[in-house]
Motif scaffolding. Structure first.
Motif, PDB file in Angstrom:
ATOM      1  N   ASN A 237       0.641  -1.291   0.000  1.00 50.53           N
ATOM      2  CA  ASN A 237      -0.122  -0.012   0.109  1.00 50.53           C
ATOM      3  C   ASN A 237       0.925   1.224   0.044  1.00 50.53           C
ATOM      4  O   ASN A 237       0.381   2.337  -0.393  1.00 50.53           O
ATOM      5  CB  ASN A 237      -1.189  -0.070   1.148  1.00 50.53           C
ATOM      6  CG  ASN A 237      -1.955  -1.196   0.943  1.00 50.53           C
ATOM      7  OD1 ASN A 237      -1.494  -2.169   1.475  1.00 50.53           O
ATOM      8  ND2 ASN A 237      -3.257  -0.710   0.477  1.00 50.53           N
ATOM      9  N   VAL A 238       2.195   1.176   0.318  1.00 46.82           N
ATOM     10  CA  VAL A 238       3.143   2.271   0.315  1.00 46.82           C
ATOM     11  C   VAL A 238       3.027   2.538  -1.195  1.00 46.82           C
ATOM     12  O   VAL A 238       3.335   3.731  -1.615  1.00 46.82           O
ATOM     13  CB  VAL A 238       4.271   2.007   0.941  1.00 46.82           C
ATOM     14  CG1 VAL A 238       5.412   2.977   0.695  1.00 46.82           C
ATOM     15  CG2 VAL A 238       4.297   1.526   2.583  1.00 46.82           C
ATOM     16  N   GLY A 239       3.116   1.362  -1.934  1.00 43.06           N
ATOM     17  CA  GLY A 239       3.422   1.455  -3.151  1.00 43.06           C
ATOM     18  C   GLY A 239       2.151   2.300  -4.203  1.00 43.06           C
ATOM     19  O   GLY A 239       2.381   3.245  -5.052  1.00 43.06           O
ATOM     20  N   LEU A 240       0.928   1.957  -3.530  1.00 46.03           N
ATOM     21  CA  LEU A 240      -0.089   2.677  -3.984  1.00 46.03           C
ATOM     22  C   LEU A 240      -0.155   4.260  -3.894  1.00 46.03           C
ATOM     23  O   LEU A 240      -0.648   4.834  -4.652  1.00 46.03           O
ATOM     24  CB  LEU A 240      -1.317   2.111  -3.376  1.00 46.03           C
ATOM     25  CG  LEU A 240      -2.741   2.462  -4.021  1.00 46.03           C
ATOM     26  CD1 LEU A 240      -2.712   2.121  -5.373  1.00 46.03           C
ATOM     27  CD2 LEU A 240      -4.011   1.681  -3.275  1.00 46.03           C
ATOM     28  N   VAL A 241       0.225   4.462  -2.699  1.00 43.96           N
ATOM     29  CA  VAL A 241       0.464   6.119  -2.199  1.00 43.96           C
ATOM     30  C   VAL A 241       1.598   6.551  -3.335  1.00 43.96           C
ATOM     31  O   VAL A 241       0.961   7.853  -3.741  1.00 43.96           O
ATOM     32  CB  VAL A 241       0.829   6.167  -0.794  1.00 43.96           C
ATOM     33  CG1 VAL A 241       1.138   7.542  -0.514  1.00 43.96           C
ATOM     34  CG2 VAL A 241      -0.091   5.612   0.250  1.00 43.96           C
ATOM     35  N   ALA A 242       2.611   6.140  -3.555  1.00 48.57           N
ATOM     36  CA  ALA A 242       3.391   6.505  -4.475  1.00 48.57           C
ATOM     37  C   ALA A 242       2.795   6.464  -5.819  1.00 48.57           C
ATOM     38  O   ALA A 242       3.105   7.732  -6.552  1.00 48.57           O
ATOM     39  CB  ALA A 242       4.754   5.622  -4.693  1.00 48.57           C
ATOM     40  N   ILE A 243       2.113   5.662  -6.344  1.00 53.05           N
ATOM     41  CA  ILE A 243       1.884   5.539  -8.021  1.00 53.05           C
ATOM     42  C   ILE A 243       0.341   6.457  -7.845  1.00 53.05           C
ATOM     43  O   ILE A 243       0.498   7.002  -9.075  1.00 53.05           O
ATOM     44  CB  ILE A 243       1.570   3.978  -8.453  1.00 53.05           C
ATOM     45  CG1 ILE A 243       1.442   4.037  -9.937  1.00 53.05           C
ATOM     46  CG2 ILE A 243       0.115   3.605  -7.649  1.00 53.05           C
ATOM     47  CD1 ILE A 243       1.180   2.851 -10.384  1.00 53.05           C
ATOM     48  N   THR A 244      -0.395   6.470  -7.002  1.00 51.78           N
ATOM     49  CA  THR A 244      -1.493   7.449  -7.228  1.00 51.78           C
ATOM     50  C   THR A 244      -1.406   9.022  -6.729  1.00 51.78           C
ATOM     51  O   THR A 244      -1.911   9.897  -7.235  1.00 51.78           O
ATOM     52  CB  THR A 244      -2.671   6.732  -6.196  1.00 51.78           C
ATOM     53  OG1 THR A 244      -2.433   7.084  -5.193  1.00 51.78           O
ATOM     54  CG2 THR A 244      -3.020   5.428  -6.649  1.00 51.78           C
ATOM     55  N   GLY A 245      -0.349   9.297  -5.947  1.00 49.04           N
ATOM     56  CA  GLY A 245      -0.208  10.510  -5.545  1.00 49.04           C
ATOM     57  C   GLY A 245      -1.056  10.945  -4.595  1.00 49.04           C
ATOM     58  O   GLY A 245      -1.173  11.991  -3.857  1.00 49.04           O
ATOM     59  N   VAL A 246      -1.889   9.875  -3.988  1.00 48.99           N
ATOM     60  CA  VAL A 246      -2.931  10.356  -3.183  1.00 48.99           C
ATOM     61  C   VAL A 246      -2.427  10.127  -1.592  1.00 48.99           C
ATOM     62  O   VAL A 246      -2.102   8.970  -1.301  1.00 48.99           O
ATOM     63  CB  VAL A 246      -4.258   9.700  -3.135  1.00 48.99           C
ATOM     64  CG1 VAL A 246      -5.143   9.877  -2.053  1.00 48.99           C
ATOM     65  CG2 VAL A 246      -4.807   9.750  -4.603  1.00 48.99           C
TER      66      VAL A 246
ATOM     67  N   GLY B 266      -2.418  -9.645  -9.426  1.00 47.79           N
ATOM     68  CA  GLY B 266      -0.856  -9.545  -9.598  1.00 47.79           C
ATOM     69  C   GLY B 266      -0.680  -8.816 -10.893  1.00 47.79           C
ATOM     70  O   GLY B 266       0.578  -8.186 -10.845  1.00 47.79           O
ATOM     71  N   GLY B 267      -1.537  -8.559 -11.873  1.00 48.92           N
ATOM     72  CA  GLY B 267      -1.376  -7.533 -12.907  1.00 48.92           C
ATOM     73  C   GLY B 267      -1.165  -6.195 -12.312  1.00 48.92           C
ATOM     74  O   GLY B 267      -0.207  -5.338 -12.771  1.00 48.92           O
ATOM     75  N   ALA B 268      -2.097  -5.979 -11.290  1.00 46.17           N
ATOM     76  CA  ALA B 268      -1.968  -4.527 -10.687  1.00 46.17           C
ATOM     77  C   ALA B 268      -0.526  -4.402  -9.686  1.00 46.17           C
ATOM     78  O   ALA B 268      -0.017  -3.509  -9.696  1.00 46.17           O
ATOM     79  CB  ALA B 268      -3.494  -4.520  -9.832  1.00 46.17           C
ATOM     80  N   GLY B 269      -0.387  -5.482  -9.115  1.00 45.28           N
ATOM     81  CA  GLY B 269       0.664  -5.735  -8.361  1.00 45.28           C
ATOM     82  C   GLY B 269       2.061  -5.530  -8.776  1.00 45.28           C
ATOM     83  O   GLY B 269       3.080  -4.895  -8.404  1.00 45.28           O
ATOM     84  N   ILE B 270       2.303  -5.715 -10.261  1.00 48.64           N
ATOM     85  CA  ILE B 270       3.302  -5.469 -10.785  1.00 48.64           C
ATOM     86  C   ILE B 270       3.899  -4.064 -10.740  1.00 48.64           C
ATOM     87  O   ILE B 270       5.023  -3.589 -10.560  1.00 48.64           O
ATOM     88  CB  ILE B 270       3.275  -6.145 -12.240  1.00 48.64           C
ATOM     89  CG1 ILE B 270       3.334  -7.571 -12.425  1.00 48.64           C
ATOM     90  CG2 ILE B 270       4.574  -5.640 -13.097  1.00 48.64           C
ATOM     91  CD1 ILE B 270       3.056  -8.359 -13.686  1.00 48.64           C
ATOM     92  N   VAL B 271       2.817  -3.289 -11.311  1.00 49.18           N
ATOM     93  CA  VAL B 271       2.974  -1.733 -11.083  1.00 49.18           C
ATOM     94  C   VAL B 271       3.341  -1.439  -9.697  1.00 49.18           C
ATOM     95  O   VAL B 271       4.070  -0.406  -9.321  1.00 49.18           O
ATOM     96  CB  VAL B 271       1.762  -1.162 -11.682  1.00 49.18           C
ATOM     97  CG1 VAL B 271       2.012   0.380 -11.640  1.00 49.18           C
ATOM     98  CG2 VAL B 271       1.637  -1.461 -13.301  1.00 49.18           C
ATOM     99  N   LEU B 272       2.546  -1.636  -8.811  1.00 49.53           N
ATOM    100  CA  LEU B 272       2.461  -1.239  -7.439  1.00 49.53           C
ATOM    101  C   LEU B 272       3.846  -1.525  -6.863  1.00 49.53           C
ATOM    102  O   LEU B 272       4.441  -0.650  -6.095  1.00 49.53           O
ATOM    103  CB  LEU B 272       1.449  -1.930  -6.484  1.00 49.53           C
ATOM    104  CG  LEU B 272      -0.035  -1.573  -6.956  1.00 49.53           C
ATOM    105  CD1 LEU B 272      -0.901  -2.183  -6.269  1.00 49.53           C
ATOM    106  CD2 LEU B 272      -0.264  -0.093  -6.339  1.00 49.53           C
ATOM    107  N   PHE B 273       4.105  -2.644  -6.996  1.00 47.51           N
ATOM    108  CA  PHE B 273       5.613  -3.006  -6.034  1.00 47.51           C
ATOM    109  C   PHE B 273       6.822  -2.674  -6.743  1.00 47.51           C
ATOM    110  O   PHE B 273       7.692  -2.479  -6.194  1.00 47.51           O
ATOM    111  CB  PHE B 273       5.644  -4.571  -6.068  1.00 47.51           C
ATOM    112  CG  PHE B 273       4.546  -5.333  -5.470  1.00 47.51           C
ATOM    113  CD1 PHE B 273       3.475  -4.711  -4.645  1.00 47.51           C
ATOM    114  CD2 PHE B 273       4.124  -6.795  -5.928  1.00 47.51           C
ATOM    115  CE1 PHE B 273       2.431  -5.443  -3.945  1.00 47.51           C
ATOM    116  CE2 PHE B 273       3.073  -7.131  -5.101  1.00 47.51           C
ATOM    117  CZ  PHE B 273       2.437  -6.622  -4.251  1.00 47.51           C
TER     118      PHE B 273
END
Length: 533
Positions: A310-319, A354-361
């Motif tokens: 979820n740290v990766g999600l913060v980084a990728i979305t900028g939220v 998994g597909g989404a996780g590649i970008v997130l991680f």
């Protein structure tokens, strides 16, 4: 007369979004970590010999406690909660140890007893653990953040293949194709000019991927209606916990690892959100971690920690809003109380995640690389980064590396994150904190300093100037004298006087003051060097 107004500076994580977007982004956080949060109770429950219905109880309790822990971590109360966008859930770091405890004769009751005592110990040492913040400079945090992303990549790959090695369709082109399609959707939506769609790209890709999977017959929602719709977690549903010395000692080591990983996640999300993180804030975050872990076995679940994905999600979305994650915690809480909703989310195919996780991680790793770009590599930092990342990758690329080591070593180093963190902190102390013994002349591990030329030096050059046989030569082939600052001043002063005598306006180098040059050489008797000024 009224005094001057003071405005409290709004931290990036304190931003409040419209309620609809807040819960949409919160749901995105839940979907991102859902596979990770339900896996530990299923693995531990199966190892402890629990039936399907009992494992479902573990999963519901896991969601319920994770929701409460997330709300505490993000909203915060005095002494508890880092007030950062961190999602809490059952830590993967504890799975191997808890499986061993459950199979060592103690069963699930010994598991809960070990978690309870170890969490109490972790709570007591959390403030002291937070004081080691000075040992986490960018060379350490950059390594750990990078390692979080790299160590999670195999998880995304496993999800993309189906998540169950025993399944007939594991690693099938159908599963990998579904993951690839989800990845493409994430990238395509991220390119869309609309900011709202771009920020929701992960959630929308998961929804679209699930709908496509359902149309192809891959997603199965047939069991959503089975079981209770609403259920309250029952304290000590599996009986009173039991306490075994060996199990408790093993779990204390795990708790130290969890404290290390949570510290790394707090520092990582603080770096991504561009907000200040000090030892007090880390201590508050660690206390929230441990008080949640103390409550966890009471409600039939396990140690809690921040989720790196979820740290990766913060980084990728900028939220960066912590209240978005608070909303995600509320959703987790509801999922824990409404098993039917949990079953809906559980029906999302792992290849989609998994597909989404590649970008997130990958985004987490990229954030770490960005932190490492701020590090000065003129000292011993290069060897710190190199050795720590390589050491952290060992358990990622060779899972059985520590199988023949004592159990406590395997517990600490089985995680690439904790391996890299321990190595980076230790090497930073050895090379940067303890200066004695460091090579003054540099070593093979020193990065070469960058070549640079001052702006004023470049301005003094002319078209055709070049360096030849140790001499500066102009376009006509004449040597340009290389002089000291004092000689340059004397030569320039004589040039000025000659121009004045001839009635010619002299050209002065940029930034040179005529009067200062003449005053500096009034008493100078030395000859001017060379024939060129």
């Amino acid at each position: 007369m009224a005094g001057p107004r003071t405005t409290k500076t709004l931290r990036p994580e304190d931003e409040r979004l419209p309620i609809g977007r807040t819960f949409a982004y919160g749901l995105q956080h839940v979907l991102t970590m859902y596979g990770g949060i339900i896996a530990p109770p299923l693995i531990i429950g199966a190892a402890a010999g629990l039936g399907v219905a009992e494992q479902a109880v573990l999963v519901s309790c896991c969601l319920f406690v994770g929701g409460l822990a997330t709300i505490l971590q993000t909203v915060g109360v005095p002494f508890f909660g880092a007030q950062l966008p961190l999602v809490q859930g059952t830590s993967f770091a504890s799975v191997a140890t808890l499986v061993a405890i459950s199979q060592d004769g103690g069963g699930i009751q010994a598991v809960f007893g070990a978690v309870l005592v170890a969490a109490v110990i972790g709570f007591l040492i959390a403030p002291f653990f937070a004081r080691v913040i000075r040992f986490f400079p960018p060379v350490v945090t950059g390594v750990v953040i990078t390692m979080i992303g790299l160590s999670l990549t195999p998880v995304a790959a496993d999800w993309s293949m189906g998540g169950d090695e025993s399944a007939a369709d594991y690693a099938s082109l159908e599963n990998i194709g579904l993951a690839a399609m989800t990845l493409v959707i994430v990238l395509a939506l991220s390119k869309v000019g609309n900011a709202a769609i771009s920020r929701l790209s992960i959630l929308l890709a998961i929804v679209i991927g699930t709908l496509v999977a359902w149309a192809l017959g891959i997603a199965d929602f047939s069991q959503v209606g089975d079981g209770a719709i609403f259920a309250l977690p029952q304290p000590f549903a599996f009986g009173a916990p039991t306490f075994q010395a060996g199990a408790i000692i093993s779990m204390v080591i795990v708790v130290l690892v969890i404290l290390t990983e949570t510290t790394a996640d707090i520092l990582a999300v603080g770096e991504i959100a561009k907000t200040r993180v000090d030892s007090k804030r880390i201590a508050n975050g660690l206390r929230a971690d441990m008080i949640s872990s103390i409550a966890a076995p009471v409600f039939n679940t396990f140690t809690q920690s921040a989720f790196a994905q979820n740290v990766g999600l913060v980084a990728i979305t900028g939220v960066k809003s912590r209240f978005v994650v608070t909303a995600g915690g509320g959703i987790l809480l509801v999922l824990g109380l409404l098993p039917i909703l949990g079953r809906v989310v559980a029906a999302i195919p792992l290849p989609v995640l998994g597909g989404a996780g590649i970008v997130l991680f990958g985004t987490v790793a990229a954030s770490g690389i960005r932190t490492l770009s701020k590090v000065q590599y003129s000292g011993q930092n290069l060897i710190i980064v190199a050795a720590s990342i390589a050491f952290g990758m060992i358990p990622v690329v060779a899972e059985g590396f520590y199988e023949n080591f004592p159990a406590w070593i395997g517990t600490i180093f089985h995680s690439g994150i904790s391996s890299a963190a321990v190595m980076a902190v230790a090497l930073n102390i050895v090379f940067n904190e303890i200066k004695a013994g460091n090579s003054k002349g540099g070593s093979v591990f020193h990065a070469a300093p960058p070549r640079m030329v001052k702006t004023e030096e470049v301005r003094s050059l002319r078209e055709g100037d070049h360096y030849e046989a140790g001499k500066l030569i102009d376009a006509k082939g004449d040597e340009v004298p290389v002089v000291t600052a004092e000689q340059f001043t004397v030569a320039l002063a004589e040039h000025l006087k000659a121009c004045d005598k001839a009635g010619v306006e002299p050209e002065l180098p940029e930034g040179v003051d005529r009067r200062e040059v003449l005053e500096a050489v009034d008493d100078h008797a030395g000859p001017a060097p060379g024939r060129r000024a």
